[in-house]
Design an enzyme around this catalytic site. Structure first.
Site, PDB file in Angstrom:
ATOM      1  N   HIS A 226       1.939  -4.610   6.949  1.00 57.74           N
ATOM      2  CA  HIS A 226       2.978  -4.756   7.976  1.00 57.74           C
ATOM      3  C   HIS A 226       3.079  -6.181   8.520  1.00 57.74           C
ATOM      4  O   HIS A 226       4.067  -6.534   9.149  1.00 57.74           O
ATOM      5  CB  HIS A 226       2.787  -3.731   9.115  1.00 57.74           C
ATOM      6  N   ASP A 260      -1.348   0.243   3.823  1.00 60.23           N
ATOM      7  CA  ASP A 260      -1.123  -0.853   4.765  1.00 60.23           C
ATOM      8  C   ASP A 260      -1.984  -2.080   4.419  1.00 60.23           C
ATOM      9  O   ASP A 260      -2.603  -2.679   5.297  1.00 60.23           O
ATOM     10  CB  ASP A 260      -1.389  -0.410   6.206  1.00 60.23           C
ATOM     11  N   SER A 340      -4.183  -7.710  13.441  1.00 62.22           N
ATOM     12  CA  SER A 340      -3.917  -6.945  12.230  1.00 62.22           C
ATOM     13  C   SER A 340      -4.277  -7.721  10.970  1.00 62.22           C
ATOM     14  O   SER A 340      -3.834  -8.854  10.767  1.00 62.22           O
ATOM     15  CB  SER A 340      -2.435  -6.563  12.155  1.00 62.22           C
TER      16      SER A 340
END
Length: 487
Positions: A226, A260, A340
């Site tokens: 992402h 992801d 992230s």
């Protein structure tokens, strides 16, 4: 997490994404043959300074090299009387050899002059032969191994996806860099391997920020999908900033929305140090961990905490889109947007997970909300497999059974309700039907659709997995061989 973080998602599609020479009279000067001196010229062969010379009377002279030295055979004893006249054999002369005599039989015997068997080789090879034979055998073995591997690889390319063992041990680091020293030592060891990632988002070249870490000696970097998803879809720029503040343009090697994860490549001159990879299998609740990354754009940030739970089913992604489902490591180490893709490491400095999501009052998300003490990381075992697939093929695959989950069908059974089983799929072949409720996968309890998907995705395509399901109030079992899809 980046500055563009989609919200939670539902599990509506669930699993569909789912090798004997005689004595030469000329050698005995004391022997009287009784023949005229010219008789020797009638011999088919004579010795001349170590060279065999064919009889001129037989045609053109043929000369070949011979090993210098005495002619082999018994040493002549005292003369016992006249030597009988030697009579040459009838028929044409043997053809001149095309290479030194000793090459023909491995001994010093000359070739026979008449009919009869060729002298046998010695049954005891010279001392130098065994080492040579050993070397040749070794070389042949190595070449055979290489050829066999090539055939295997070629065959593998033509067959169904293989079970991946993970990243090549020659390219990664696994030994823990830290023995003792706590968070300070861990930070010192891992910060040089952690990077900040800046990527395009909706037309803004620097709209998305995240973190990543160097996974091997070839300069590949792992981050969350992402973080770079928009840049990948829009062919936008992606940059990597190391601990020293140096910036490098990065290329997206491949990515997996399902897990992801994404793999980037930086130029060779970046010379970034790879992080050591560990395992989650030895983690226990309460173990200390450290999260490293660039939360809120603040590069090289270190936060510490503990493992607060293991095997936590978590979904992230945009509602209505294919969501990523992870069997996460839960931690209370502070994780915020920008963390992230960064590493979650144990107190030996080994990466045990990839920070991917945080919990908010609305549930797990990779959105904009700040840390509330509950964060989630993708287990490093999945990172090894997915990164390896991407590096080998440019894409990642995930396991499926060919069924959709959703709702509970009013059965009152706690588990994953199969709303649709597609014909010809592994689930259909194993006997599952619409309306079945899966309550266990390979010994792990299933409480809902997400936990079913997560449990399936902890396996690999080609694995055979045992399912327990409920139909008409009775428990049944089935073994399903998982298929695969790209994602």
């Amino acid at each position: 997490m980046n500055d563009h973080q989609p919200g939670p998602t539902s599990a509506d599609d669930g699993l569909d994404a789912d090798t004997d020479p005689g004595t030469d009279p000329g050698t005995d000067p004391g022997a009287d043959s009784g023949a005229d001196p010219g008789t020797e010229a009638t011999l088919p062969l004579s010795l001349d300074a170590g060279r065999h010379v064919a009889d001129p009377a037989g045609g053109a002279v043929a000369v070949t090299d011979a090993v210098p030295g005495p002619v082999p055979g018994p040493v002549p004893g005292p003369a016992q009387g006249p030597v009988p006249q030697w009579t040459p054999p009838s028929g044409p002369l043997p053809a001149a050899p095309d290479r030194p005599w000793h090459d023909y039989a491995g001994t010093t015997y000359p070739m026979p002059l008449g009919p009869g068997p060729i002298p046998a080789r010695s049954s005891r090879p010279s001392g130098w032969i065994w080492p040579v034979v050993a070397v040749i055998a070794l070389v042949v073995g190595l070449l055979g191994g290489i050829a066999g591997a090539a055939v295997h690889d070629q065959a593998a390319g033509d067959s169904a996806p293989e079970r991946y063992a993970g990243l090549d041990d020659d390219a990664i680091v696994e030994l823990p860099p830290v023995e003792t020293g706590g968070v300070t030592a861990v930070a010192e060891a891992v910060l040089p391997s952690t990077v900040q990632i800046i990527a395009e988002l909706d037309g803004n070249p620097q709209g998305a920020t995240g973190s990543g870490f160097v996974i091997d000696v070839d300069g590949h970097i792992v981050t969350n999908n992402h973080v770079v998803e928009s840049a990948a879809e829009n062919d936008g720029p992606v940059q990597v900033v190391d601990q020293q503040g140096d910036t490098y343009d990065a290329e997206i090697v491949g990515r997996s929305p399902v897990y992801d994860l994404a793999v980037l490549q930086v130029p060779a001159d970046a010379d970034l140090e790879p992080a050591a990879l560990g395992t989650t299998e030895g983690l226990r609740v309460g173990d200390g961990v450290v999260a490293i990354g660039s939360p809120l754009g603040l590069s090289a940030t270190v936060t510490a905490g503990i493992v607060s739970a293991l095997n936590r089913p978590v979904t992230t992604g945009t509602p209505g889109d294919d969501s990523s489902y992870i069997n996460a490591v839960q931690t209370d180490a502070a994780i915020n947007p920008g963390n992230s893709g960064g590493p979650l490491v144990n107190l030996r400095g080994q990466v045990v997970g990839v920070n991917s999501a945080i919990a908010t009052s609305g549930g797990a998300t990779n959105g904009e909300a700040g840390n509330i003490g509950v964060g989630f990381a993708i287990p490093v075992e999945q990172v090894r497999i997915t990164a390896d697939q991407i590096l080998q093929t440019g894409e990642a695959r995930y396991p499926v059974i060919g069924a959709q989950v959703g709702g509970n069908g009013g059965t009152g059974v706690s588990g994953a309700f199969l709303s649709k089983v597609t014909d010809g799929t592994p689930a259909d072949d194993a006997g599952l039907e619409d309306g079945d409720v899966v309550v266990e996968v390979d010994g792990m309890r299933v409480v809902d659709g997400i936990s079913l998907i997560v449990n399936i995705r902890t396996h690999q395509p080609g694995d055979t997995v045992d399912f327990v399901f409920v139909r008409d109030g009775k428990e049944r079992t089935a073994s399903i061989t998982l298929d695969s899809e790209v994602g």
